[in-house]
Scaffold this motif. Structure first.
Motif, PDB file in Angstrom:
ATOM      1  N   HIS A 219      39.066  20.794  44.810  1.00 59.19           N
ATOM      2  CA  HIS A 219      37.611  20.973  44.760  1.00 59.19           C
ATOM      3  C   HIS A 219      37.010  19.806  44.004  1.00 59.19           C
ATOM      4  O   HIS A 219      37.717  18.907  43.526  1.00 59.19           O
ATOM      5  CB  HIS A 219      37.208  22.318  44.148  1.00 59.19           C
TER       6      HIS A 219
ATOM      7  N   ASP B 174      39.902  28.218  41.764  1.00 57.95           N
ATOM      8  CA  ASP B 174      40.820  28.245  40.613  1.00 57.95           C
ATOM      9  C   ASP B 174      41.478  29.616  40.473  1.00 57.95           C
ATOM     10  O   ASP B 174      42.698  29.721  40.258  1.00 57.95           O
ATOM     11  CB  ASP B 174      40.054  27.909  39.325  1.00 57.95           C
ATOM     12  N   THR B 175      40.680  30.674  40.595  1.00 60.89           N
ATOM     13  CA  THR B 175      41.203  32.031  40.423  1.00 60.89           C
ATOM     14  C   THR B 175      42.222  32.378  41.503  1.00 60.89           C
ATOM     15  O   THR B 175      43.305  32.902  41.210  1.00 60.89           O
ATOM     16  CB  THR B 175      40.046  33.044  40.456  1.00 60.89           C
TER      17      THR B 175
ATOM     18  N   THR C  55      43.986  30.383  43.427  1.00 57.87           N
ATOM     19  CA  THR C  55      45.198  29.562  43.288  1.00 57.87           C
ATOM     20  C   THR C  55      46.107  30.125  42.200  1.00 57.87           C
ATOM     21  O   THR C  55      47.329  30.220  42.373  1.00 57.87           O
ATOM     22  CB  THR C  55      44.823  28.106  42.952  1.00 57.87           C
ATOM     23  N   ARG C  56      45.511  30.511  41.086  1.00 58.46           N
ATOM     24  CA  ARG C  56      46.291  31.066  39.966  1.00 58.46           C
ATOM     25  C   ARG C  56      46.984  32.370  40.385  1.00 58.46           C
ATOM     26  O   ARG C  56      48.173  32.571  40.091  1.00 58.46           O
ATOM     27  CB  ARG C  56      45.362  31.302  38.778  1.00 58.46           C
TER      28      ARG C  56
ATOM     29  N   ASP D 226      48.506  24.903  46.000  1.00 61.60           N
ATOM     30  CA  ASP D 226      47.705  24.054  45.116  1.00 61.60           C
ATOM     31  C   ASP D 226      46.268  24.099  45.610  1.00 61.60           C
ATOM     32  O   ASP D 226      45.965  24.788  46.582  1.00 61.60           O
ATOM     33  CB  ASP D 226      48.240  22.616  45.092  1.00 61.60           C
ATOM     34  N   LYS D 227      45.390  23.347  44.957  1.00 66.17           N
ATOM     35  CA  LYS D 227      43.954  23.473  45.228  1.00 66.17           C
ATOM     36  C   LYS D 227      43.286  22.102  45.264  1.00 66.17           C
ATOM     37  O   LYS D 227      43.803  21.113  44.735  1.00 66.17           O
ATOM     38  CB  LYS D 227      43.304  24.310  44.130  1.00 66.17           C
TER      39      LYS D 227
ATOM     40  N   LYS E 186      34.025  26.680  43.302  1.00 66.65           N
ATOM     41  CA  LYS E 186      35.165  26.056  42.620  1.00 66.65           C
ATOM     42  C   LYS E 186      35.864  27.055  41.700  1.00 66.65           C
ATOM     43  O   LYS E 186      37.096  27.040  41.591  1.00 66.65           O
ATOM     44  CB  LYS E 186      34.667  24.841  41.818  1.00 66.65           C
ATOM     45  N   ARG E 187      35.081  27.907  41.038  1.00 63.82           N
ATOM     46  CA  ARG E 187      35.685  28.898  40.138  1.00 63.82           C
ATOM     47  C   ARG E 187      36.592  29.850  40.909  1.00 63.82           C
ATOM     48  O   ARG E 187      37.685  30.190  40.464  1.00 63.82           O
ATOM     49  CB  ARG E 187      34.585  29.679  39.425  1.00 63.82           C
TER      50      ARG E 187
END
Length: 536
Positions: A276, A259-260, A262-263, A273-274, A255-256
């Protein structure tokens, strides 16, 4: 009535289904549909050995809708799915096929949504329940779902439910049903616990297999690229520019990392977009809907969040991380190349991923070709060629007269080349990321197997705690992850008995598991762990 699609003739008993299928754009039936529908119509129990995206929902929904009594207030069909997203998706597909049955009532029940909202839905007496195992059991225990008059029991993605520790829940639900039901199961793999369910609960099932030796889809062009982790986002950007897919799924192992990535892609100007497990259910469904309808171009996801999704028109799957299990690779890339369409799979491989890549080669028996990430010069050349083609297409096929006055003004006040350059600049993505120049391809040698020669081997463990201590497959999985720091995807074949628990991991994790799960307290009992005997 006979309905012919793509040269296949199938007997139908209801014109309403034919009308709905025609409006849904059914041009031809898939192999799983042509082989499964007649068997279900004849009343056989059926095992469909088939991957996601092969048209399974229609395969069981069409004959099911033919036989339901829409005047009855009893639950006549129950479909179990591993995830809430798949449950919502299956319900929607059934609703579309049954759109001309005015008295059809379906309900999806799953965790993450208010149980009171679902209780209100159950008061309307649906004929079809689509649910995840846990929430379905909640409603059974509340005596809100009664399965004594079920005609059809469907297990969708049975292998995924096994991995998630739902086998005991499935058996609990099956025990609550009447014995004379018809049962249909779909699974991409046929593990021993799944076979055990078929023997115990199914009546002389017919096996339909459309998978050959776990081979991956022949309509998917598969490439891998050797690149350092720090350059993977840049690699994605270059591949997207060159191949320009309409919809792209990007998979990460954590999941981390989702996030990274996607950013970083957002900084590059992509419409991304994401999804999880940490996102709220409503947010996940909203993101999936935007991706499904083309509002989003890119979706970054974990395996768990994307499990079971059937999103049409995905043209490319990018493995940002090489999956830790080879079968995950098959499930990931199966999101593209659906039902005769062509698709691409791009896997980004760093040095540490070479062992997992070798497992994928062995497991899939398919050709995954090595390619180089395009250079910036190649990307610019391809992008300019595509822009020129798009401009020529607009000039030839689109009425641009409404812009005549502004165009004349701009050309009168500026040099024509400057105007075109400015407009092309405006069309370009606003990339606010740290740009990476030059060749980012790496050359990794494959001679490092001595560090993980047991990469593909599994070790099975026996724990001396079980149901008596309150252990469930789910709680055991959470305990193992907490104590050993292993990811959920690294834990397999969980089975819990009254006094013991069993699970498997890769052999390379054995010391880590044995050290951290010994002599801890579970349900008031001190644990001991040992290697399980082969038959266990």
């Amino acid at each position: 009535m006979l309905l012919q699609k793509g040269g296949i003739i199938i007997q139908y008993n209801n014109q309403k289904i034919e009308q709905a299928l025609t409006e849904m754009g059914f041009d031809e039936f898939t192999p799983i549909q042509t082989q499964t529908i007649p068997l279900i119509q004849e009343g056989h129990d059926v095992i469909g050995h088939s991957q996601t995206g092969t048209g399974k929902t229609a395969a069981f929904a069409i004959p099911m809708l033919e036989q339901l009594d829409f005047e009855s207030d009893k639950i006549q069909a129950i479909i179990l799915c591993p995830t809430r997203e798949l449950a919502v998706q299956v319900k929607g597909e059934i609703d579309r096929i049954g759109t001309y049955f005015p008295h059809l009532k379906t309900l999806a029940v799953y965790g993450g949504e208010s149980i009171h909202k679902q209780i209100q839905g159950l008061k309307h007496k649906p004929q079809i329940i689509v649910g995840t195992p846990g929430r379905t059991i909640d409603h059974i225990n509340r005596k809100l779902i009664r399965l004594g008059h079920v005609k059809y029991f469907v297990l969708d993605e049975a292998d995924e439910m096994l991995k998630m520790g739902f086998i005991e829940d499935i058996e609990t639900i099956l025990e609550a049903t009447n014995k004379d039901k018809q049962m249909v199961m779909f699974s991409a793999t046929m593990a021993k616990p799944i076979i055990r369910i078929t023997k115990r609960y199914m009546n002389n099932p017919k096996l339909i297999s459309v998978i050959t030796d776990e081979e991956t889809n022949k309509d998917i062009t598969q490439y891998y690229y050797q690149v350092q982790d720090k350059n993977k986002v840049e690699a994605i950007g270059r591949l997207l520019h060159v191949y320009n897919p309409k919809l792209t799924l990007i998979f990460c192992n954590t999941k981390r990392k989702v996030d990274t990535v996607t950013r970083e892609l957002t900084k590059k100007g992509y419409n991304v977009d994401k999804i999880h497990g940490d996102l709220q259910q409503t947010a996940r469904l909203h993101v999936l809907d935007k991706f499904h309808t083309g509002v989003l171009d890119l979706l970054v996801a974990t395996d768990v969040a994307a499990r079971g999704l059937d999103i049409k028109n995905v043209e490319a799957v990018i493995n940002y991380d090489v999956p830790e299990k080879a079968e995950f690779y098959v499930h990931r890339i199966g999101r593209t190349g659906r039902i005769g369409n062509k698709g691409y799979s791009f896997t980004l491989v760093s040095r540490k991923d070479l062992g997992n890549l070798e497992e994928i080669f062995t497991f899939t028996k398919s050709t995954i070709k090595k390619r180089n990430i395009p250079t910036p010069e190649k990307v610019i050349s391809v992008r300019q060629q595509k822009q020129a083609e798009e401009v020529h297409d607009i000039i030839t096929n689109i009425n641009t007269n409404p812009h005549f006055d502004l165009a004349s003004q701009l050309l009168n006040e500026n040099d024509a080349t400057d105007v075109v350059q400015a407009l092309l600049h405006k069309l370009s993505k606003n990339d606010s990321s740290n740009k990476v120049n030059g060749d980012i391809n790496e050359s990794f040698q494959k001679g490092h197997k001595n560090k993980s020669s047991d990469k593909g081997q599994m070790t099975r463990y026996h724990l001396n705690v079980g149901k008596v201590q309150g252990v469930t497959p789910k709680s055991l999985s959470q305990l193992i992850m907490k104590k050993t720091k292993l990811h959920n995807s690294q834990i397999d074949q969980i089975y819990v008995t009254r006094t013991s628990a069993f699970f498997s991991t890769k052999s390379s994790k054995m010391n880590q598991v044995m050290k951290n799960l010994s002599n801890i307290t579970v349900g008031g009992k001190r644990t001991s762990i040992r290697l399980a005997k082969e038959q266990q």
